[in-house]
Motif scaffolding. Sequence first.
Motif, short mmCIF file in Angstrom:
data_model
loop_
_atom_site.label_atom_id
_atom_site.label_comp_id
_atom_site.label_asym_id
_atom_site.label_seq_id
_atom_site.Cartn_x
_atom_site.Cartn_y
_atom_site.Cartn_z
N MET A 1 0.84 -1.18 0.00
CA MET A 1 0.00 0.00 0.00
C MET A 1 0.89 1.24 0.00
N THR A 2 0.57 2.20 -0.86
CA THR A 2 1.37 3.41 -0.95
C THR A 2 0.77 4.51 -0.09
N GLN A 3 1.63 5.42 0.31
CA GLN A 3 1.22 6.54 1.15
C GLN A 3 0.65 7.64 0.26
N PRO A 4 -0.57 8.12 0.53
CA PRO A 4 -1.12 9.23 -0.26
C PRO A 4 -0.22 10.47 -0.16
N ASP A 5 -0.22 11.28 -1.20
CA ASP A 5 0.62 12.47 -1.25
C ASP A 5 0.27 13.49 -0.17
N ASP A 6 -0.97 13.47 0.30
CA ASP A 6 -1.39 14.47 1.29
C ASP A 6 -1.24 13.98 2.73
N GLU A 7 -0.49 12.90 2.93
CA GLU A 7 -0.32 12.34 4.27
C GLU A 7 1.15 12.15 4.61
N ILE A 8 1.43 12.31 5.89
CA ILE A 8 2.75 12.01 6.45
C ILE A 8 2.55 10.90 7.47
N ALA A 9 3.34 9.85 7.38
CA ALA A 9 3.21 8.69 8.27
C ALA A 9 4.16 8.83 9.46
N LEU A 10 3.67 8.41 10.63
CA LEU A 10 4.48 8.43 11.84
C LEU A 10 4.18 7.16 12.63
N ASP A 11 5.19 6.34 12.83
CA ASP A 11 5.05 5.10 13.59
C ASP A 11 5.65 5.31 14.97
N VAL A 12 4.81 5.26 16.00
CA VAL A 12 5.29 5.42 17.37
C VAL A 12 5.01 4.17 18.20
N CYS A 13 4.86 3.04 17.52
CA CYS A 13 4.58 1.78 18.21
C CYS A 13 5.72 1.42 19.16
N TRP A 14 5.32 0.99 20.33
CA TRP A 14 6.18 0.41 21.36
C TRP A 14 7.16 1.39 21.99
N LEU B 1 3.56 20.23 10.59
CA LEU B 1 2.73 19.67 9.52
C LEU B 1 2.41 20.76 8.49
N PRO B 2 2.80 20.56 7.24
CA PRO B 2 2.51 21.56 6.22
C PRO B 2 1.01 21.73 6.00
N PRO B 3 0.56 22.91 5.62
CA PRO B 3 -0.86 23.14 5.33
C PRO B 3 -1.37 22.14 4.29
N GLY B 4 -2.56 21.62 4.54
CA GLY B 4 -3.17 20.68 3.60
C GLY B 4 -2.74 19.24 3.78
N LYS B 5 -1.76 18.99 4.63
CA LYS B 5 -1.30 17.62 4.88
C LYS B 5 -2.02 17.05 6.10
N ARG B 6 -2.08 15.73 6.13
CA ARG B 6 -2.65 15.01 7.27
C ARG B 6 -1.56 14.13 7.85
N LEU B 7 -1.67 13.85 9.14
CA LEU B 7 -0.71 12.98 9.82
C LEU B 7 -1.39 11.64 10.09
N ARG B 8 -0.75 10.57 9.64
CA ARG B 8 -1.26 9.21 9.90
C ARG B 8 -0.33 8.55 10.92
N VAL B 9 -0.86 8.30 12.12
CA VAL B 9 -0.07 7.77 13.23
C VAL B 9 -0.42 6.30 13.44
N LEU B 10 0.60 5.50 13.66
CA LEU B 10 0.43 4.10 14.02
C LEU B 10 0.97 3.94 15.44
N ILE B 11 0.13 3.40 16.33
CA ILE B 11 0.50 3.27 17.74
C ILE B 11 -0.09 1.97 18.30
N HIS B 12 0.54 1.43 19.32
CA HIS B 12 0.14 0.12 19.86
C HIS B 12 -0.99 0.18 20.87
N ARG B 13 -1.41 1.37 21.27
CA ARG B 13 -2.56 1.49 22.17
C ARG B 13 -3.31 2.77 21.84
N GLU B 14 -4.56 2.82 22.23
CA GLU B 14 -5.35 4.01 21.92
C GLU B 14 -4.89 5.18 22.79
#
Length: 76
Positions: free
Chosen positions: A1-14, A31-44
Amino acid sequence: MTQPDDEIALDVCWLEPPEPMERILDALSTLPPGKRLRVLIHREPIPLYRILGNNGYAYRTQCRDDHLYEILIWQK
């Protein structure tokens, strides 16, 4: 799966607290204007939601099949 151009991924698991929160807030502060942050984390990250709401962000949280949480955050 590719990352959309308007998103920045951040993995903070563990990572140990408070590092996940710190990294998420640091990423949001640059975060630049118009971008979204996609976070991956191991707990809510319940405490994060109030911070987001108080600072003009919207978010959508999904618990994945692998029991990790994926949070998409964007400026309202």
